[in-house]
Structure formats: structure tokens, C-alpha cells
Design an enzyme around this catalytic site. Structure first.
Site, PDB file in Angstrom:
ATOM      1  N   ASP A  31       6.112  -6.661  21.155  1.00 53.64           N
ATOM      2  CA  ASP A  31       4.856  -7.429  21.147  1.00 53.64           C
ATOM      3  C   ASP A  31       4.175  -7.343  22.522  1.00 53.64           C
ATOM      4  O   ASP A  31       3.088  -7.884  22.708  1.00 53.64           O
ATOM      5  CB  ASP A  31       5.069  -8.875  20.681  1.00 53.64           C
ATOM      6  CG  ASP A  31       6.014  -9.654  21.564  1.00 53.64           C
ATOM      7  OD1 ASP A  31       6.562  -9.078  22.533  1.00 53.64           O
ATOM      8  OD2 ASP A  31       6.209 -10.865  21.306  1.00 53.64           O
ATOM      9  N   SER A  32       4.790  -6.586  23.449  1.00 50.33           N
ATOM     10  CA  SER A  32       4.079  -6.184  24.668  1.00 50.33           C
ATOM     11  C   SER A  32       2.803  -5.438  24.269  1.00 50.33           C
ATOM     12  O   SER A  32       1.888  -5.285  25.096  1.00 50.33           O
ATOM     13  CB  SER A  32       4.974  -5.290  25.537  1.00 50.33           C
ATOM     14  OG  SER A  32       5.547  -4.254  24.763  1.00 50.33           O
ATOM     15  N   ASP A  68       9.126  -5.968  16.719  1.00 50.29           N
ATOM     16  CA  ASP A  68       9.198  -7.314  17.299  1.00 50.29           C
ATOM     17  C   ASP A  68       8.537  -8.323  16.365  1.00 50.29           C
ATOM     18  O   ASP A  68       7.436  -8.056  15.843  1.00 50.29           O
ATOM     19  CB  ASP A  68       8.396  -7.320  18.613  1.00 50.29           C
ATOM     20  CG  ASP A  68       9.219  -7.749  19.800  1.00 50.29           C
ATOM     21  OD1 ASP A  68      10.338  -8.258  19.619  1.00 50.29           O
ATOM     22  OD2 ASP A  68       8.727  -7.572  20.927  1.00 50.29           O
ATOM     23  N   LYS A  88      13.241  -7.641  15.839  1.00 58.65           N
ATOM     24  CA  LYS A  88      13.733  -8.269  17.066  1.00 58.65           C
ATOM     25  C   LYS A  88      13.103  -9.646  17.201  1.00 58.65           C
ATOM     26  O   LYS A  88      11.922  -9.816  16.900  1.00 58.65           O
ATOM     27  CB  LYS A  88      13.393  -7.411  18.289  1.00 58.65           C
ATOM     28  CG  LYS A  88      13.815  -8.053  19.628  1.00 58.65           C
ATOM     29  CD  LYS A  88      13.752  -7.091  20.804  1.00 58.65           C
ATOM     30  CE  LYS A  88      12.403  -7.018  21.464  1.00 58.65           C
ATOM     31  NZ  LYS A  88      11.890  -8.291  22.026  1.00 58.65           N
ATOM     32  N   GLU A 105      13.160 -13.339  19.843  1.00 61.57           N
ATOM     33  CA  GLU A 105      13.548 -13.904  21.136  1.00 61.57           C
ATOM     34  C   GLU A 105      14.310 -15.199  20.934  1.00 61.57           C
ATOM     35  O   GLU A 105      13.931 -16.027  20.097  1.00 61.57           O
ATOM     36  CB  GLU A 105      12.296 -14.155  21.995  1.00 61.57           C
ATOM     37  CG  GLU A 105      11.583 -12.861  22.380  1.00 61.57           C
ATOM     38  CD  GLU A 105      10.395 -13.077  23.306  1.00 61.57           C
ATOM     39  OE1 GLU A 105      10.179 -14.206  23.803  1.00 61.57           O
ATOM     40  OE2 GLU A 105       9.675 -12.089  23.544  1.00 61.57           O
ATOM     41  N   GLU A 142      16.767  -9.242  29.421  1.00 64.68           N
ATOM     42  CA  GLU A 142      15.595  -8.945  30.263  1.00 64.68           C
ATOM     43  C   GLU A 142      15.623  -9.739  31.558  1.00 64.68           C
ATOM     44  O   GLU A 142      15.751 -10.969  31.540  1.00 64.68           O
ATOM     45  CB  GLU A 142      14.302  -9.225  29.487  1.00 64.68           C
ATOM     46  CG  GLU A 142      13.055  -8.888  30.326  1.00 64.68           C
ATOM     47  CD  GLU A 142      11.762  -8.779  29.539  1.00 64.68           C
ATOM     48  OE1 GLU A 142      11.782  -8.855  28.297  1.00 64.68           O
ATOM     49  OE2 GLU A 142      10.703  -8.614  30.197  1.00 64.68           O
TER      50      GLU A 142
HETATM   51  O1  KIV Z   1       7.791  -6.531  23.858  1.00 63.54           O
HETATM   52  C1  KIV Z   1       8.495  -5.704  24.446  1.00 63.54           C
HETATM   53  O2  KIV Z   1       8.056  -4.602  24.800  1.00 63.54           O
HETATM   54  C2  KIV Z   1       9.872  -6.059  24.724  1.00 63.54           C
HETATM   55  C3  KIV Z   1      10.670  -5.174  25.640  1.00 63.54           C
HETATM   56  C4  KIV Z   1      10.175  -5.262  27.017  1.00 63.54           C
HETATM   57  C5  KIV Z   1      12.126  -5.445  25.545  1.00 63.54           C
HETATM   58  O3  KIV Z   1      10.346  -7.039  24.236  1.00 63.54           O
END
Ligand code: KIV
Length: 265
Positions: free
Chosen positions: A48-49, A87, A117, A119, A186
Site C-alpha cells: 500500500d506504499s 497488501d 499482507k 499489519e 520493518e
Molecule cells: O507497503 C509496502 O510497500 C510495504 C513494504 C515496505 C514492506 O509494506
């Protein structure tokens, strides 16, 4: 990691057991997925970056499930054998295990990705267990968790105090016991990441967590030198921003000066 054509969660686990590093990279579209795989990357994370590196947002909090699905489907279209992880965005899984299940099913069915994924550590264990019991491969993410940036007030290192280190170890154990297939660590102290990597039976994926992790991940734009700002633990291996800038500037000059296109008539 010594990989066959199609990467699976079992192969990532075997790589840990054999002491072979696996390589993860974020990707957000078809072309980046193809380039990363051609270069030998094992796992593509549609993080989600996305919101921060592609969509101009200050944080990851505004990213929606529709955006994640749109970009993950594009990555899946570009992969040939890499494992693809989607994510789950903020607000789409924290309310209840059932909410997380409905969100994960959408991600899996609408993108054909391999895993989701999320968090969180101990507080998410029940949810991870609910998903794992229903056949979903879940990657957990602890330490610096960007979706909680408003709570923590920044992107600083986590696990600095003894209490926080104990909590992170408890988090790691809890998500493993709940059935997570891998664990992102992280921005935590390298020694702590090494202890967690030794302690858990699932692969750890480090970003700013030192060399002892079973795998490493970086954000595409940081690795390639495309980000305006990148974290200190993410060195650029190229200056692609400059390469793009030079090419576009040269073409712009050529258009203005009548050198492009060439007159072939
Ligand atoms: O959102 C993302 O890119 C991430 C990575 C930095 C692990 O969670």
C-alpha cells in the site's frame, strides 16, 4: 533462493530452512512486475506504499481496496512465476476476522494473487488464524507499521525499549502460531530482527531490519532512485529518475528545435 519457475509459500519456507535468502520487491504495474522477474526477484509485493510512491498521498492511509485490486491485478498479469502478495489497505481488515475474510476473498478472486499482507502482531492473531483456517496465505507485518503512523507520530525505528522488544517478540510468536506464512519486520534493531528470525519457523522479510532476516524487501522507487525522499535503510542502486529526466529533456529540446521527428519523406 534457488527457485523453480513458480514460487510457493512452501518454497519460501524451505529457503529459510536451507539458509537461502529470498528476494522480495514491491511492484505496482505490469511492466515493473516483468522487469523485476527478469532480474530474478522471487516475490512481488503490491504494497500500500502504492499511495505514497505512485498516487501522491502523504501516507498509506488513504489507499482503497479498489486501488489495491487494480494494481495487484496488473502485477499478476506481468508475473510469470513470482509469488504475488497484495497488501490489505487500512480499514479493510481490522474490524473483525469476518471483515478481513471478505476483503481477502476479494483480493484473491479479483486479482489472482497468492497471498495477502496485513499489519499488526498479537492483536491480529485471531484474524490471521481465521484466514489461515480458511485456506488463505497471510503475510504479517510488524515493527514500523505505516498504517499506524498517526498513532506513533512518524516513521521512526520501533523496538528501541526493552518493553517494545518484548512486545515485538510476542507479536512475532503470536502471528506464527496463528498461521502466518511469512513475517515482514520493518525498521527495527538488527539484533532484535536476528533474535526473531531465529525464534520463528516462518521466513522473516527485513526492511531496515538488518542482514539476519531470511529475505529482504525494498520499495521499487527507493531501490531504483526514483523517490524524492527515501528512508536511510533503502540505498538506491541506480539513478533512474535522472535517466528519465535526461531522456525527456533531450526529447523536449529536440521537439522545440525541430530535430524530432526526423523528416524521412
Ligand atoms: O507497503 C509496502 O510497500 C510495504 C513494504 C515496505 C514492506 O509494506
Amino acid at each position: 533462493m534457488n527457485r523453480k519457475k513458480t514460487v510457493t509459500a512452501a518454497m519460501l519456507l524451505r529457503a529459510k530452512q536451507r539458509g537461502e535468502k529470498s528476494v522480495w520487491l514491491t511492484a505496482y504495474d505490469t511492466v515493473s512486475a516483468k522487469i523485476a522477474e527478469e532480474a530474478g526477484v522471487d516475490v512481488l509485493l503490491v504494497g500500500d506504499s502504492l499511495g505514497m510512491v505512485c498516487l501522491g498521498s502523504e501516507t498509506t492511509i488513504s489507499v482503497t481496496l479498489e486501488q489495491m485490486i487494480h494494481h495487484t491485478a496488473a502485477v499478476v498479469r506481468g508475473r510469470s512465476g513470482a509469488w504475488v502478495v497484495c497488501d490489505l489497505p487500512f480499514g479493510t481488515y481490522q474490524r473483525s476476522p469476518e471483515q478481513a475474510f471478505v476483503t481477502s476473498v476479494r483480493a484473491l478472486q479479483e486479482t489472482a494473487c497468492d497471498a495477502v499482507k496485513l499489519e499488526g502482531g498479537e492483536p491480529m492473531a485471531k484474524t490471521i488464524c481465521f484466514l489461515a483456517d480458511r485456506g488463505i496465505a497471510v503475510v504479517a507485518h510488524i515493527g514500523l507499521t505505516p498504517q499506524s503512523v498517526k498513532k506513533f507520530g512518524g516513521y521512526g525505528k520501533r523496538g528501541q525499549s526493552r518493553d517494545e522488544q518484548t512486545q515485538l517478540k510476542n507479536d512475532a510468536r503470536a502471528v506464527m502460531e496463528a498461521g502466518a506464512v511469512a513475517l515482514v519486520l520493518e525498521n527495527i534493531p538488527h539484533g532484535l530482527a536476528a533474535d526473531i528470525t531465529d525464534m520463528v519457523d516462518i521466513p522473516t522479510i527485513g526492511i531496515g531490519a538488518g542482514p539476519a532476516c531470511d529475505a529482504q524487501i525494498l520499495v521499487w522507487h527507493d531501490l531504483l532512485g526514483m523517490s524524492e525522499r527515501s528512508p536511510p535503510f533503502a540505498p538506491a542502486y541506480a539513478n533512474v529518475r535522472q535517466v528519465m529526466n535526461d531522456a525527456i529533456r533531450q526529447w523536449t529540446n529536440d521537439v522545440r528545435n525541430g530535430r524530432f521527428p526526423e523528416d524521412v519523406s
